[in-house]
Design a protein around this motif. Structure first.
Motif, PDB file in Angstrom:
ATOM      1  N   LEU A  29     -29.811   6.474 -12.558  1.00 10.12           N
ATOM      2  CA  LEU A  29     -30.390   7.761 -12.691  1.00 10.12           C
ATOM      3  C   LEU A  29     -31.778   7.950 -13.571  1.00 10.12           C
ATOM      4  CD1 LEU A  29     -28.908   9.420 -15.965  1.00 10.12           C
ATOM      5  CD2 LEU A  29     -27.694   7.685 -14.755  1.00 10.12           C
ATOM      6  N   PRO A  30     -32.646   8.746 -13.425  1.00  7.95           N
ATOM      7  CA  PRO A  30     -34.018   8.682 -14.132  1.00  7.95           C
ATOM      8  C   PRO A  30     -33.656   9.560 -15.334  1.00  7.95           C
ATOM      9  CG  PRO A  30     -33.776  10.719 -12.442  1.00  7.95           C
ATOM     10  CD  PRO A  30     -32.502   9.873 -12.137  1.00  7.95           C
ATOM     11  N   VAL A  31     -34.376   8.983 -16.419  1.00  8.59           N
ATOM     12  CA  VAL A  31     -34.162   9.572 -17.766  1.00  8.59           C
ATOM     13  C   VAL A  31     -35.785   9.565 -18.261  1.00  8.59           C
ATOM     14  CG1 VAL A  31     -33.336   9.348 -20.105  1.00  8.59           C
ATOM     15  CG2 VAL A  31     -31.799   8.538 -18.342  1.00  8.59           C
ATOM     16  N   GLY A  32     -36.345  10.815 -18.236  1.00  2.46           N
ATOM     17  CA  GLY A  32     -37.818  10.802 -18.420  1.00  2.46           C
ATOM     18  C   GLY A  32     -38.604  10.150 -17.755  1.00  2.46           C
ATOM     19  N   GLU A  33     -39.439   9.137 -18.074  1.00  2.00           N
ATOM     20  CA  GLU A  33     -40.313   8.216 -17.155  1.00  2.00           C
ATOM     21  C   GLU A  33     -39.675   6.955 -16.737  1.00  2.00           C
ATOM     22  OE1 GLU A  33     -43.382   9.136 -16.051  1.00  2.00           O
ATOM     23  OE2 GLU A  33     -42.962  11.112 -17.078  1.00  2.00           O
ATOM     24  N   ARG A  34     -38.307   6.685 -17.296  1.00  2.00           N
ATOM     25  CA  ARG A  34     -37.676   5.477 -16.905  1.00  2.00           C
ATOM     26  C   ARG A  34     -36.533   5.722 -16.061  1.00  2.00           C
ATOM     27  NH1 ARG A  34     -35.850   6.839 -21.995  1.00  2.00           N
ATOM     28  NH2 ARG A  34     -33.653   6.287 -22.215  1.00  2.00           N
ATOM     29  N   ILE A  35     -36.048   4.678 -15.506  1.00  2.28           N
ATOM     30  CA  ILE A  35     -34.831   4.492 -14.435  1.00  2.28           C
ATOM     31  C   ILE A  35     -33.644   3.718 -15.529  1.00  2.28           C
ATOM     32  CG2 ILE A  35     -33.720   4.009 -12.470  1.00  2.28           C
ATOM     33  CD1 ILE A  35     -35.708   5.927 -11.995  1.00  2.28           C
TER      34      ILE A  35
END
Length: 68
Positions: A29-35
């Protein structure tokens, strides 16, 4: 995020928030700018404090694309 197709469970795109998950599955899942890539170790028996929930999964490093 689910309705937009941003979550994957065991490599499959999840399209319903009520999709079943099982211990041993990988969730991306994406969290902000990271995966974030996590492995579900167990399902909690109850809704409890954060440390109890954190004991049910482990964060994995996402695979980076191979350099050409």
């Amino acid at each position: 995020m689910v309705a937009a197709g941003h979550i994957r469970v065991a490599g499959r795109r999840v399209t319903r928030a009520s999709a079943a998950v099982h211990a041993g599955e990988t969730i991306v899942l994406p969290v902000g700018e990271r995966i974030e890539v996590i492995r579900l170790l167990a399902l909690p028996l109850r809704r409890g404090p954060a440390p109890e929930a954190q004991a049910c999964y482990v964060r994995l490093e996402p695979e980076l694309p191979a350099a050409s």
